[in-house]
Design an enzyme around this catalytic site. Structure first.
Site, short mmCIF file in Angstrom:
data_model
loop_
_atom_site.label_atom_id
_atom_site.label_comp_id
_atom_site.label_asym_id
_atom_site.label_seq_id
_atom_site.Cartn_x
_atom_site.Cartn_y
_atom_site.Cartn_z
N HIS A 220 -6.82 -6.05 -1.04
CA HIS A 220 -5.68 -5.17 -0.85
C HIS A 220 -4.59 -5.93 -0.10
O HIS A 220 -4.82 -6.41 1.00
CB HIS A 220 -6.13 -3.94 -0.07
CG HIS A 220 -5.14 -2.83 -0.06
ND1 HIS A 220 -4.70 -2.20 -1.19
CD2 HIS A 220 -4.51 -2.23 0.98
CE1 HIS A 220 -3.84 -1.25 -0.86
NE2 HIS A 220 -3.71 -1.25 0.46
N SER B 174 0.84 -1.20 0.00
CA SER B 174 0.00 0.00 0.00
C SER B 174 0.88 1.26 0.00
O SER B 174 1.74 1.40 -0.85
CB SER B 174 -0.96 -0.06 1.18
OG SER B 174 -1.96 0.92 1.06
N ASP C 241 -8.32 -3.69 -7.03
CA ASP C 241 -7.98 -3.13 -5.72
C ASP C 241 -8.69 -1.80 -5.53
O ASP C 241 -8.65 -0.92 -6.40
CB ASP C 241 -6.47 -2.95 -5.65
CG ASP C 241 -5.96 -2.60 -4.26
OD1 ASP C 241 -6.59 -1.77 -3.58
OD2 ASP C 241 -4.94 -3.17 -3.86
#
Length: 527
Positions: free
Chosen positions: A489, A235, A460
């Site tokens: 994710h 991320s 995502d």
């Protein structure tokens, strides 16, 4: 990138070449090979890294209240607050490790992890070894697993923008405005939050940037005695990796980035959040279709349209009379957004909603309402959001004209209503920020950067697929593994042999496929 209630984490954290075995103390001369502008910050990194290499890390048992039991060890790395002034004010960064489980001949050094955020702690990373996570068994034999709290996070000179108990109070105002008065009220809250950040953490705010965290990462590398960095970022951790790879290309040995933030400097961070709103709606629609397909289990609606209507009905009821006195629309979004974030949340969110519809109000209150008695947890939540805000506001220049925000979010809300206004209010403090905002770094392939492994699912919600393509184009020689028709994710933490085996091979040997790879999706959750 990170949401208010979930680490993306959050808003929930990668060659061909000669195999390096073991760790080598970094000589001062090798620390000069980076692209940090050649200015004061670049010289400051040299000073801090040389100092850290000489001092090393005094590993010891972790403090009892950190929840990290032996054989995990903890320590500290000292870094300057301002790299342009390396002899000035300093802070300590908390680090931890679990040493590699293999033989001395198998060991390849340290693997450092960042889970995202910004504002996420990586200190739980070594528990992947103590918990015997099968996905990481082979990698654990080759690497020490090293986690850290980035600057401002957790135990690393934590910053704050509000009183934690006030921050978590509920119910909060409905993020979706019904009137201009509602918008003015949210704007006032955002401005007050920005002022609170300046009041409580003003000295740190100018230095809460991703480039500074990347510099911290290089100092940690030096303190570990590692000549080059092995890194896993998820991320926001992918953007940290991209910035590190740009500033210190010759210091990278292996780098895996998973669920990628688009590092285009025009995307950081205002556009990134607008793009998130679109992607969240798409994954929300995926989850509604799954709930409808499993109506025999959940009894919410047998078509996506019926599930959406049930959601709107729930929202309206909670707005009129907050559930349990605590759960209004804002709290519902905080809970339900975990479903488009992570496939692992599909079943528990659907089950909690189903239980509520069957009369179990407490199930939803327990899941969505804050626990005001959890003082430590509330402090961590407030700290995480403070760091998220501070980093995103400092990393880039944000629109200061409310008309821009109002125009863009009103337009998006028409077609992508699930997260748009909630996301806007979360980021609006950046419009009235009380500290400098810099121009984002241009992410490029510097001399010496090895092939980077990029892993991304096509649907995502938090980091849209285009981000992986963008980084792939910028990091020449990188390889992209695409998990098609999936959207959870954090792909490397899921069971998908097509992905898992390639990540293992890369980390263990440095080898990548000769071309990019598309993998079938991991298994869809089954009620």
């Amino acid at each position: 990138m990170r949401r208010r209630s979930t680490l993306l984490g959050p808003l929930g954290a990668l060659v061909a070449g000669t195999l390096m075995v073991g760790a080598t103390a970094i000589p001062a001369a090798s620390a000069t090979a980076h692209h940090d502008g050649g200015g004061a910050e670049a010289r400051g990194v040299l000073v801090a890294a040389d100092r850290a290499a000489a001092q090393g890390i005094d590993w010891a048992a972790c403090p009892a209240d950190w929840g990290l039991a032996a054989p995990i060890e903890c320590g500290w790395v000292t870094v300057p607050v301002d790299y342009a002034k390396p002899y000035g004010k300093k802070i300590r960064l908390a680090v931890d490790r679990h040493v590699s489980t293999g033989t001395a001949a198998e060991r390849q050094g340290a693997l450092i992890y960042n889970p995202g955020g910004p504002g996420g702690s990586g200190m739980r990373f070594p528990t992947r070894i103590t918990n015997k996570n099968p996905l990481w068994t082979k990698t654990a034999a080759a690497y020490d697993f090293v986690g850290f709290d980035p600057r401002g996070v957790g135990h690393s000179a934590p910053i704050s923008c509000a009183d934690p108990q006030e921050y978590v109070k509920a119910p909060k105002a409905d993020p979706v405005p019904d009137s201009e008065a509602d918008k003015r009220a949210q704007r006032k809250l955002a401005a007050e939050y920005a002022a609170g950040c300046a009041e409580r953490s003003g000295d740190m705010l100018p230095h809460m940037t991703t480039p500074n965290t990347a510099r911290d990462l290089d100092v940690i590398r030096a303190a570990l005695g590692e000549k080059k960095l092995n890194y896993l970022g998820v991320s926001y951790g992918t953007y940290l990796g991209a910035v590190y790879g740009t500033l210190f290309p010759s210091h990278v040995r292996r780098m895996v980035v998973d669920s990628v933030v688009d590092p285009d400097r025009d995307n950081i961070w205002y556009e990134a959040n607008l793009n998130q709103d679109i992607a969240f709606q798409g994954r929300w629609d995926d989850w509604k279709a799954w709930v409808a397909a499993n109506d025999a289990t959940y009894h919410i609606g047998d078509t996506p349209q019926k599930v959406e209507q049930a959601w709107l009905t729930l929202r309206a009821a909670a707005k009129k009379s907050p559930i349990g006195g605590l759960v209004g629309p804002a709290e519902l979004i905080g809970f339900f957004q975990s479903a488009p974030y992570y496939d692992s949340s599909w079943k528990p969110v659907a089950q909690t909603w189903s239980d509520y519809r069957a009369g179990d109000t407490q199930a939803l209150v327990d899941a969505a309402a804050p626990d005001l008695s959890d003082v430590a947890g509330n402090a961590a939540s407030e700290n995480g959001n403070a760091v998220y805000t501070a980093v995103e506001c400092a990393d880039a220049k944000w629109p200061t004209n409310w008309r821009t925000w109002d125009r863009d979010n009103t337009r998006l809300h028409r077609d992508y209503p699930f997260m748009t206004w909630a996301n806007a209010w979360m980021n609006l403090p950046c419009a009235t920020w009380h500290a400098p905002q810099q121009r984002p770094l241009e992410v490029t392939t510097g001399k010496g950067l090895p092939p980077v492994l990029i892993v991304q699912s096509t649907r995502d919600a938090a980091t849209p697929y285009e981000g992986a393509v963008s980084l792939h184009q910028r990091f020449k020689g990188s390889r992209l593994i695409t998990e098609k028709d999936a959207g959870s994710h954090g792909v490397t933490g899921l069971v998908n042999p097509c992905v898992n085996q390639r990540v293992d091979t890369y980390l263990l040997t440095g080898a990548t496929d000769s071309r990019d790879v598309t993998c079938a999706p991991h298994a869809t959750p089954v009620p």
